[in-house]
Enzyme design. Structure first.
Site, PDB file in Angstrom:
ATOM      1  N   TYR A 191      32.896  47.122  52.833  1.00 41.82           N
ATOM      2  CA  TYR A 191      34.002  46.161  52.799  1.00 41.82           C
ATOM      3  C   TYR A 191      34.868  46.122  54.057  1.00 41.82           C
ATOM      4  CZ  TYR A 191      38.451  44.053  51.360  1.00 41.82           C
ATOM      5  OH  TYR A 191      39.581  43.292  51.299  1.00 41.82           O
ATOM      6  N   CYS A 193      44.726  51.211  58.654  1.00 42.99           N
ATOM      7  CA  CYS A 193      45.101  50.684  59.952  1.00 42.99           C
ATOM      8  C   CYS A 193      43.935  50.711  60.925  1.00 42.99           C
ATOM      9  CB  CYS A 193      46.270  51.470  60.534  1.00 42.99           C
ATOM     10  SG  CYS A 193      45.860  53.198  60.799  1.00 42.99           S
ATOM     11  N   SER A 209      34.126  38.905  52.338  1.00 43.65           N
ATOM     12  CA  SER A 209      33.409  40.176  52.395  1.00 43.65           C
ATOM     13  C   SER A 209      32.105  40.174  51.615  1.00 43.65           C
ATOM     14  CB  SER A 209      34.306  41.307  51.877  1.00 43.65           C
ATOM     15  OG  SER A 209      34.816  40.986  50.599  1.00 43.65           O
ATOM     16  N   GLY A 221      44.731  45.800  59.154  1.00 42.34           N
ATOM     17  CA  GLY A 221      46.146  45.958  58.822  1.00 42.34           C
ATOM     18  C   GLY A 221      46.941  44.755  59.261  1.00 42.34           C
ATOM     19  N   CYS A 242      40.849  57.015  46.300  1.00 42.27           N
ATOM     20  CA  CYS A 242      40.601  57.583  47.630  1.00 42.27           C
ATOM     21  C   CYS A 242      41.892  58.198  48.165  1.00 42.27           C
ATOM     22  CB  CYS A 242      40.107  56.499  48.582  1.00 42.27           C
ATOM     23  SG  CYS A 242      39.853  57.109  50.269  1.00 42.27           S
ATOM     24  N   ASN A 249      44.937  56.581  62.295  1.00 40.40           N
ATOM     25  CA  ASN A 249      44.214  55.912  61.211  1.00 40.40           C
ATOM     26  C   ASN A 249      43.720  56.981  60.259  1.00 40.40           C
ATOM     27  OD1 ASN A 249      42.664  54.242  59.571  1.00 40.40           O
ATOM     28  ND2 ASN A 249      40.943  54.179  60.980  1.00 40.40           N
ATOM     29  N   GLY A 250      44.152  56.924  59.000  1.00 42.97           N
ATOM     30  CA  GLY A 250      43.732  57.913  58.016  1.00 42.97           C
ATOM     31  C   GLY A 250      44.864  58.274  57.086  1.00 42.97           C
ATOM     32  N   CYS A 274      34.863  57.898  45.967  1.00 40.08           N
ATOM     33  CA  CYS A 274      35.329  56.816  45.096  1.00 40.08           C
ATOM     34  C   CYS A 274      34.283  56.457  44.043  1.00 40.08           C
ATOM     35  CB  CYS A 274      35.682  55.584  45.921  1.00 40.08           C
ATOM     36  SG  CYS A 274      34.363  55.002  47.010  1.00 40.08           S
ATOM     37  N   ASP A 292      31.762  42.260  46.911  1.00 38.41           N
ATOM     38  CA  ASP A 292      31.530  43.595  47.463  1.00 38.41           C
ATOM     39  C   ASP A 292      31.919  44.702  46.497  1.00 38.41           C
ATOM     40  OD1 ASP A 292      34.499  44.566  48.280  1.00 38.41           O
ATOM     41  OD2 ASP A 292      34.275  42.432  48.669  1.00 38.41           O
ATOM     42  N   CYS A 319      33.258  57.444  55.668  1.00 37.93           N
ATOM     43  CA  CYS A 319      33.603  56.558  54.556  1.00 37.93           C
ATOM     44  C   CYS A 319      32.555  55.465  54.376  1.00 37.93           C
ATOM     45  CB  CYS A 319      34.970  55.937  54.805  1.00 37.93           C
ATOM     46  SG  CYS A 319      35.459  54.743  53.540  1.00 37.93           S
TER      47      CYS A 319
END
Length: 563
Positions: free
Chosen positions: A330, A88, A371, A114, A470, A189-190, A524, A434, A324
């Site tokens: 991306y 988000c 992307s 989002g 992730c 967000n998270g 990741c 990407d 991140c």
């Protein structure tokens, strides 16, 4: 798709305080063409007060779990692309008479983060928290008349893609709750890796949950905290959280921004010319509403904004930052500054590195839009081969469509990507993307290019291979579904049908980042998690954890969590 919305008012018994500076009585400029859009037939209006001193009233309780799916997101009947998805985007604004309209525009700039739902909470001059949330795009949820119902000089907003919680209206943020000290709204967000443990503990002690979102846990922790003053209750709650969170809170007189001690997800602060303070997930949101970027919210920092100004409280223990890396690969828009770096410049350099480390004889360089475009430009510039638009992306594909009874191969990909035969026919083509997640989309793109006459197809991926899931707010498949976790580079190339395949080197990526390389999370790519997940993703029946855009549907790609 018509948006399903809810409008809710939360009042508080707290006394009035002086209004922020820059009050205005002028009528806000319209953002929408006339005539006004009709409210959705499913819109509901509710109200409540915070008279009950201990019970947390979550706005979304007015929508109970609905087996009929009346308030659920429409099922995705089409194929989806296999990109990881950001959960988000969040916005917070303090001190502007058009806070709700600015919040609406900022959310529009963050729409790429989002698309399942959106919401705004404002605080009126009477110190009443008012909220409108809805399922769909920002432009589908809000219109002129709805923004007129959101007066006030400070606001928070949220656009949602779910990683925790089902995709229903009751899970659309911001959440608003009333408790013994007033009312509070939150946008998050998270993703919290210890969400289930915290929820179980709270339910053991009598808490009642109305959503399946991990964000509701935060409200309960604030409500039961005995710390004083208010921002200390936020800190007390955050000390119990594990994982990624960039959050904005609003009360009757304050706006608060907080970022987890590792700084997994981005959160920036800016200021408008009238002195209004703005928080957002990306700087592109600041640009749209003409706010000047000032700085990031630091990992572990709590910023409190009220009529007296901005106060910084760095009271949470600050760990080594683990930002991140996929924000630069991306998620973020190329025109954003994220973690102090230009996203455009990062992706351009990634393409240059690919051209240097993995060159190949070719006639044209193309990108998988959107992307992969900037990395492809970097590859073309370094290799000296012309970049051309060999694939055209349609931005007008809805969430549902009708497929003809006679099956069309690669239907989902063909709806969104159209090859340009004049660019591809008889050419040796380098196509830059990407990332590769499960490999199914890449195989269909390669087949699409060959059908358009490409003589050779060489895939170049502007990120290292993704080998692990992730747990910090990015929606990725289980590790067993990740093709790079199961196959070598050559095996993947054979699987997708390309003449060659090369990924961005992990070591070269870290070398490019220089001294900042220690400040990024690469879980990741390595499986080395800064905060150990307490549950693991598995491929199993049920769930709405995968949103792939070009390949696969929720009916046949499923994910979940187990201990």
């Amino acid at each position: 798709m018509a948006a399903t919305t809810t409008t809710t008012t939360f009042s508080s018994s707290l006394s009035l305080i002086p209004k922020p500076n820059n009050p205005s009585t002028t009528k806000p400029l319209p953002l929408f063409p006339k005539p006004f859009l009709k409210p959705s037939p499913l819109s509901l209006v509710s109200s409540s007060s915070s008279s009950s001193p201990l019970l947390v009233h979550v706005v979304s309780q007015y929508f109970s779990s609905d087996p009929s799916g009346e308030h659920s997101l429409p099922s995705l009947d089409h194929e989806e692309d296999e990109k990881p998805r950001e959960e988000c985007g969040v916005v917070g604004i303090f001190g502007d008479p058009e806070a709700s309209r600015l919040c609406y525009l900022a959310l529009h700039a963050l729409q790429h983060r989002g698309q399942e739902g959106a919401g705004i909470v404002t605080v009126s001059n009477e110190k009443v928290l008012q909220t409108i949330t809805g399922v769909g795009l920002v432009s589908e949820v809000f219109n002129e008349s709805k923004l007129d119902q959101l007066p006030g000089e400070f606001a928070i907003g949220h656009v949602r893609y779910s990683t925790a919680g089902a995709s229903m209206l009751k899970n659309v943020q911001p959440f608003v709750a009333g408790y013994r000290f007033g009312s509070i709204g939150v946008a998050h967000n998270g993703n919290l890796v210890n969400y289930k443990q915290l929820r179980a503990m709270l339910e053991e002690n009598g808490s009642i949950f109305n959503t399946s979102s991990d964000t509701e846990v935060v409200l309960h922790l604030i409500a039961i905290s005995k710390a004083r003053p208010f921002f200390m209750r936020i800190i007390d709650a955050c000390e119990k959280l594990q994982g990624a969170y960039s959050m904005v809170f609003v009360t009757e007189d304050k706006l608060v921004a907080v970022r987890d001690p590792h700084g997994f997800r981005p959160l920036v602060m800016g200021r408008r010319s009238n002195g209004a303070v703005v928080f957002a997930s990306e700087t592109c949101a600041l640009d749209l509403i003409e706010a000047t970027y000032e700085r990031e919210v630091y990992p572990g920092e709590v910023l409190v904004v009220d009529k007296d100004g901005v106060k910084s409280q760095c009271l949470m223990p600050r760990n080594e930052p683990k930002q991140c890396i996929f924000e630069h690969i991306y998620f973020s828009l190329p025109n954003s500054i994220v973690f102090g770096r230009s996203v455009y410049e990062s992706r351009h350099v990634f393409g240059e590195i690919l051209a240097t480390e993995s060159p190949v004889e070719c006639d044209v360089v193309i990108a998988v839009p959107d992307s992969g475009v900037v990395a492809a430009l970097g590859y073309a510039a370094k290799s000296g081969v012309a970049f051309q638009q060999g694939l055209i992306r349609s931005h007008y594909v809805g969430r549902t469509f009708i497929e003809p009874s006679q099956k069309i191969r690669d239907f989902g990909v063909k709806l969104k990507l159209s090859p340009v035969r004049g660019v591809l026919e008889g050419k040796r083509v380098v196509v830059v993307d990407d990332s590769i997640v499960r490999g199914t989309t890449s195989s269909k793109i390669v087949r699409l290019l060959r059908e358009a006459g490409a003589k050779e197809v060489h895939m170049r991926i502007a990120s290292p291979p993704i080998v692990a899931s992730c747990y910090y707010g990015v929606d990725t498949p289980s590790s067993e579904e990740l093709i790079s976790n199961r196959m070598s580079v050559q095996e993947i190339s054979d699987f997708i049908g390309s003449d060659s395949l090369a990924f961005l080197s992990f070591d070269t990526l870290k070398k490019h980042l220089g001294e900042d390389s220690k400040s990024f999370c690469y879980a990741c790519f390595t499986g080395d998690y800064p905060v150990k997940p307490q549950e693991v993703k598995v491929k199993r029946g049920g769930g709405d954890f995968i949103d792939d855009g070009l390949v696969g549907s929720f009916d046949n790609i499923e994910a979940g969590w187990v201990r």
